[in-house]
Design an enzyme around this catalytic site. Structure first.
Site, mmCIF file in Angstrom:
data_model
loop_
_atom_site.group_PDB
_atom_site.id
_atom_site.type_symbol
_atom_site.label_atom_id
_atom_site.label_comp_id
_atom_site.label_asym_id
_atom_site.label_seq_id
_atom_site.Cartn_x
_atom_site.Cartn_y
_atom_site.Cartn_z
ATOM 1 N N CYS A 181 -0.869 4.187 2.097
ATOM 2 C CA CYS A 181 -0.411 3.386 3.639
ATOM 3 C C CYS A 181 1.444 4.207 3.830
ATOM 4 C CB CYS A 181 -0.608 2.332 4.145
ATOM 5 S SG CYS A 181 -2.330 1.677 3.523
ATOM 6 N N ASP A 182 2.797 3.383 3.140
ATOM 7 C CA ASP A 182 3.774 3.438 4.423
ATOM 8 C C ASP A 182 4.734 4.630 2.879
ATOM 9 O OD1 ASP A 182 2.653 1.239 5.354
ATOM 10 O OD2 ASP A 182 2.973 0.566 4.002
ATOM 11 N N CYS A 220 0.471 -1.314 0.016
ATOM 12 C CA CYS A 220 -0.026 -0.018 -0.201
ATOM 13 C C CYS A 220 1.255 0.962 -0.063
ATOM 14 C CB CYS A 220 -1.066 -0.185 1.334
ATOM 15 S SG CYS A 220 -1.929 0.829 2.025
#
Length: 299
Positions: A133-134, A130
């Site tokens: 997300c990261d 992701c």
């Protein structure tokens, strides 16, 4: 005891929950809103009504708020087993049991993996599925995006705004993606692209340090701080299989595309778990149909 239980809290599940609750049915949604493909999808520019785009997480939160407004309940529990008992469905989670008269499977799909040495070892230590997300963890660093299609294109565009250098390792010969993404990629100055890639292994020493791959038989090694995998998705069908739900040749839940009904009476399915056009808009439409069919089944 509920009228309808919906397993999955992505766009299909949340839409179904909103319709069922608004229809006066006691409705339970089981799942994690923030774990859906929608929430992890970054900026959506093709969802109607938002000309400037909307972040997937915000869209999920708005859908949940609308469902809860009409009385739908959300429990963030993982479903372990579903059993059909004389026209009722017993849903067992890690901590509780629920029953319903109709069941909607909106279990979605999970990211496919590369299945190469180092991937499991360095998961959460440089390997990510992701970018949204990261990505911030790799600000001003060098990363590789391995995959194809719109998923890889979106990840590249997002990471290019954060990272010093982005390597796109396209596992296909051509990057087939929406024209608007391709146009933006053309203008990037911190991107290098390899096509026809065959990943070999992910290298590391506690954390990711590089990636090894082949291109037309020649082995290449790149030094990178992170590897983002965008290899598409595979449907989460374990619960459906346990119920005796029929699958398609491709391994997706087989449904009547008008009613979203499965071969098991009282069980309906919607969203990515059913395959087809995996878009938020189509998931919303399928969730609507599944909810209407579930309410008719109850009545």
């Amino acid at each position: 005891m509920y009228d309808v239980i919906i397993i999955g809290a992505g766009p299909a599940g949340l839409t179904a929950g909103m319709y069922c609750a608004r229809g006066g049915k006691k409705t339970l949604i089981l799942g994690n809103v923030y774990g859906s493909q929608q929430s992890m999808g970054g900026l959506y520019e093709n969802y109607p009504g938002f000309p400037d785009g909307i972040q997937g997480i915000e869209l999920s939160e708005r859908m949940l708020a609308q469902a809860e407004k009409y009385g739908a309940e959300l429990h963030e529990e993982v479903v372990a087993k579903v059993v059909s008992l004389n026209g009722l469905f017993r849903v067992k989670t890690e901590s509780w049991e629920y029953e319903s008269r109709a069941l909607i499977l909106a279990t979605g799909a999970s990211h496919r993996k590369l299945s190469v040495p180092g991937e499991e070892e360095y998961a959460t230590r440089g390997v990510s599925y992701c970018a949204y997300c990261d990505g911030a963890l790799f600000r001003s660093k060098t990363v590789a995006v391995v995959g194809y299609g719109n998923g890889a294109a979106r990840a590249v565009l997002y990471l290019a705004g954060l990272c010093m250098k982005v390597h796109l390792l396209n596992v296909r010969e051509d990057l087939v993606a929406e024209a608007v993404y391709l146009d933006r990629i053309e203008s990037l100055t911190n991107l290098s692209t390899f096509s026809g890639v065959e990943p070999i292994s992910i290298l590391g020493d506690g954390f990711v340090t590089g990636i090894e791959f082949k291109v037309r038989g020649k082995v290449h090694t790149l030094k990178v701080d992170g590897v983002f995998v965008e290899m598409g998705v595979e449907p989460n069908v374990d619960l459906a299989v346990d119920l005796g739900v029929e699958l398609t040749r491709g391994g997706f839940v087989k449904v009547n595309r008008l009613t979203q009904a499965t071969n098991v009476p009282g069980v309906f399915a919607a969203g990515d778990v059913t395959g087809g056009r995996m878009q938020v808009t189509t998931a919303v439409g399928a969730g609507t149909s599944a909810a209407i069919s579930a309410m008719r089944h109850i009545q």
